[in-house]
Scaffold this active site. Structure first.
Site, mmCIF file in Angstrom:
data_model
loop_
_atom_site.group_PDB
_atom_site.id
_atom_site.type_symbol
_atom_site.label_atom_id
_atom_site.label_comp_id
_atom_site.label_asym_id
_atom_site.label_seq_id
_atom_site.Cartn_x
_atom_site.Cartn_y
_atom_site.Cartn_z
ATOM 1 N N GLU A 83 -9.742 -4.311 25.976
ATOM 2 C CA GLU A 83 -8.329 -4.573 26.737
ATOM 3 C C GLU A 83 -8.195 -6.214 26.623
ATOM 4 O O GLU A 83 -9.040 -6.924 26.393
ATOM 5 C CB GLU A 83 -8.271 -4.208 27.967
ATOM 6 C CG GLU A 83 -8.116 -2.813 28.298
ATOM 7 C CD GLU A 83 -8.086 -2.549 29.528
ATOM 8 O OE1 GLU A 83 -7.086 -1.506 29.699
ATOM 9 O OE2 GLU A 83 -8.586 -2.957 30.551
ATOM 10 N N CYS A 97 -5.881 -13.388 27.493
ATOM 11 C CA CYS A 97 -7.215 -13.298 27.864
ATOM 12 C C CYS A 97 -8.065 -12.240 27.064
ATOM 13 O O CYS A 97 -7.417 -11.231 26.780
ATOM 14 C CB CYS A 97 -7.213 -12.937 29.352
ATOM 15 S SG CYS A 97 -8.797 -12.363 30.022
ATOM 16 N N CYS A 104 -19.205 -3.920 29.420
ATOM 17 C CA CYS A 104 -20.217 -5.283 29.731
ATOM 18 C C CYS A 104 -21.326 -4.431 30.225
ATOM 19 O O CYS A 104 -21.541 -3.380 31.256
ATOM 20 C CB CYS A 104 -19.554 -5.979 30.733
ATOM 21 S SG CYS A 104 -20.479 -7.474 31.292
ATOM 22 N N CYS A 108 -21.779 -6.808 37.905
ATOM 23 C CA CYS A 108 -21.543 -7.744 38.748
ATOM 24 C C CYS A 108 -20.697 -6.654 39.740
ATOM 25 O O CYS A 108 -19.860 -6.030 39.561
ATOM 26 C CB CYS A 108 -20.492 -8.683 38.191
ATOM 27 S SG CYS A 108 -21.520 -9.972 37.286
ATOM 28 N N CYS A 111 -16.754 -6.381 39.856
ATOM 29 C CA CYS A 111 -15.992 -6.320 38.904
ATOM 30 C C CYS A 111 -15.937 -4.953 38.197
ATOM 31 O O CYS A 111 -17.066 -4.247 38.093
ATOM 32 C CB CYS A 111 -16.849 -7.181 37.786
ATOM 33 S SG CYS A 111 -15.949 -7.272 36.432
ATOM 34 N N CYS A 319 -7.928 -10.637 36.827
ATOM 35 C CA CYS A 319 -9.400 -10.857 36.664
ATOM 36 C C CYS A 319 -10.487 -9.540 37.352
ATOM 37 O O CYS A 319 -10.169 -9.450 38.309
ATOM 38 C CB CYS A 319 -9.979 -11.978 37.551
ATOM 39 S SG CYS A 319 -9.162 -13.876 36.732
HETATM 40 N N1 SAH Z 1 -18.495 -12.330 32.224
HETATM 41 C C1 SAH Z 1 -17.842 -13.407 32.041
HETATM 42 C C2 SAH Z 1 -16.388 -13.369 31.664
HETATM 43 C C3 SAH Z 1 -15.462 -12.804 32.448
HETATM 44 S S1 SAH Z 1 -14.398 -13.689 33.214
HETATM 45 C C4 SAH Z 1 -17.836 -14.197 33.368
HETATM 46 O O1 SAH Z 1 -18.143 -13.520 34.294
HETATM 47 O O2 SAH Z 1 -17.455 -15.089 33.471
HETATM 48 C C5 SAH Z 1 -13.806 -12.850 34.412
HETATM 49 C C6 SAH Z 1 -13.898 -13.348 35.606
HETATM 50 O O3 SAH Z 1 -13.110 -12.570 36.590
HETATM 51 C C7 SAH Z 1 -15.311 -13.858 36.125
HETATM 52 O O4 SAH Z 1 -15.169 -15.070 36.919
HETATM 53 C C8 SAH Z 1 -15.492 -12.757 37.367
HETATM 54 O O5 SAH Z 1 -16.658 -13.054 38.218
HETATM 55 C C9 SAH Z 1 -14.080 -12.695 37.774
HETATM 56 N N2 SAH Z 1 -13.813 -11.286 38.559
HETATM 57 C C10 SAH Z 1 -14.746 -10.344 38.462
HETATM 58 N N3 SAH Z 1 -14.101 -9.095 39.172
HETATM 59 C C11 SAH Z 1 -12.906 -9.772 39.913
HETATM 60 C C12 SAH Z 1 -12.353 -9.356 40.792
HETATM 61 N N4 SAH Z 1 -12.409 -7.957 41.317
HETATM 62 N N5 SAH Z 1 -11.330 -10.175 41.518
HETATM 63 C C13 SAH Z 1 -11.285 -11.485 40.866
HETATM 64 N N6 SAH Z 1 -11.950 -11.891 39.967
HETATM 65 C C14 SAH Z 1 -12.883 -10.987 39.480
#
Ligand code: SAH
Length: 335
Positions: A83, A97, A104, A108, A111, A319
């Protein structure tokens, strides 16, 4: 467009190498297909159309959010879902983006991507093709590696893609790579990359024990080392590293946790982006008042901080919301 394949095909057809360059220039400027490349001989255009797919990705589904954000689901040639999101801002900014992996492998807890099956690393061309998809309908000028996947687990392809972006209209200064702090790739980025590409660190907790709970990768690569490397990068590049901090209600959003964050980061090397949590099931977002109080602590400690706007939430394009498996299937897999 796979440029290695393009170059080898041009050579095999007995054509001069500059023909590949011409085809790429058209593509980078948003041409809709080989037929538009009018300075290439018709026979060559037809031969290339047969031999080199115009895109390595096939768009499968597109959604538009109320704020104009677009999210596209693609398939790779071998069937993996990917995506990408285009965010449109009133001031003319057009930010893409992109995903660096299909799914992945990290897990986390907040996420959605971490809960879908991991496919594989994407190639540089599969990353560039996400951008070209949007470039064909409108100019783009910013890019973040914040879609699916951990960019520094796929550092070669990510850097190769980033180096192609200026041809599409995205300068290095307007390119941001975001990482959980995957040390091997981060180390290479800090040591080897001289282009002024912005670095962002997904931190989410200054306390290592809490960070490990939220992001299991923290057990593998200690926070201290990650922060030290980011600080080195900020000093060498003379640009602040962005810190992403998703605000989880009652979990990481207390004033005491803000003070701990300020102590960890200091005033010089970082800038904090507080991200409202986008619902993915497990947590509650911080109330506005808690976010304001958290930011006030950072302000008091003179750590630069902003609250980031959320975009595309109504189409699960914000995000942490990129995940292509239906929720019910994700749950079954998790059991
Ligand atoms: N793996 C890399 C690239 C993904 S960036 C990284 O983690 O940096 C995506 C961003 O969105 C990251 O900062 C992640 O922590 C954040 N993110 C993940 N789940 C989220 C959510 N439910 N709400 C807001 N931000 C989120």
């Amino acid at each position: 467009m796979d440029l290695d394949l393009l170059e080898s095909c041009v050579a095999e057809l007995g054509e001069p190498a500059y023909r590949a360059r011409q085809a790429w220039e058209w593509t980078a400027r948003g041409a809709p297909g080989y037929e538009a490349m009018t300075n290439l001989p018709r026979g060559l255009r037809e031969a290339l159309a047969e031999a080199v797919p115009f895109s390595t990705l096939t768009p499968e589904h597109e959604q538009r959010a109320r704020d104009g954000t677009l999210k596209t689901l693609f398939r790779t040639a071998d069937g993996h879902p990917v995506e990408a999101v285009l965010m449109r801002y009133r001031d003319g900014r057009r930010s893409v983006c992109v995903s660096s992996q299909s799914g992945c492998p990290l897990t986390c807890t907040f996420c959605a991507t971490g809960r879908m099956a991991f496919g594989r690393n994407l190639t540089a061309w599969e990353i560039v093709d996400q951008v070209l998809h949007f470039r064909r309908t409108e100019p783009v000028n910013h890019l973040v590696f914040m879609g699916m996947g951990e960019p520094f687990m796929n550092v070669d392809a990510v850097l190769a893609a980033a180096r192609r972006l200026p041809a599409l209209g995205v300068t290095h200064r307007r390119t941001t790579i975001s990482t959980v702090g995957w040390l091997p790739g981060l180390g290479r980025f800090v040591d080897e990359v001289s282009e002024p590409i912005r670095l962002a660190l997904s931190l989410h907790a200054a306390d290592p024990a809490l960070r490990s709970e939220l992001m299991p990768v923290n057990e593998r690569y200690p926070l201290e080392e990650v922060i030290a490397l980011c600080r080195t990068h900020a000093e060498r590049s003379r640009r602040r590293v962005f810190v992403e901090y998703v605000m989880l209600g009652g979990v990481n959003d207390s004033p005491a946790q803000a003070r701990l964050l300020a102590t960890l980061l200091g005033r010089e090397a970082f800038k904090v982006n507080l991200i409202p949590y986008n619902p993915t099931g497990l947590f509650d977002g911080s109330p506005r008042a808690a976010m304001a109080a958290f930011k006030a602590e950072l302000d008091r400690a003179r750590v630069p901080a902003t609250v980031r706007l959320t975009r595309g939430r109504d189409i699960a394009a914000a995000c942490g919301q990129l995940a292509t498996a239906p929720r019910s299937r994700v749950r079954t897999q998790a059991v």
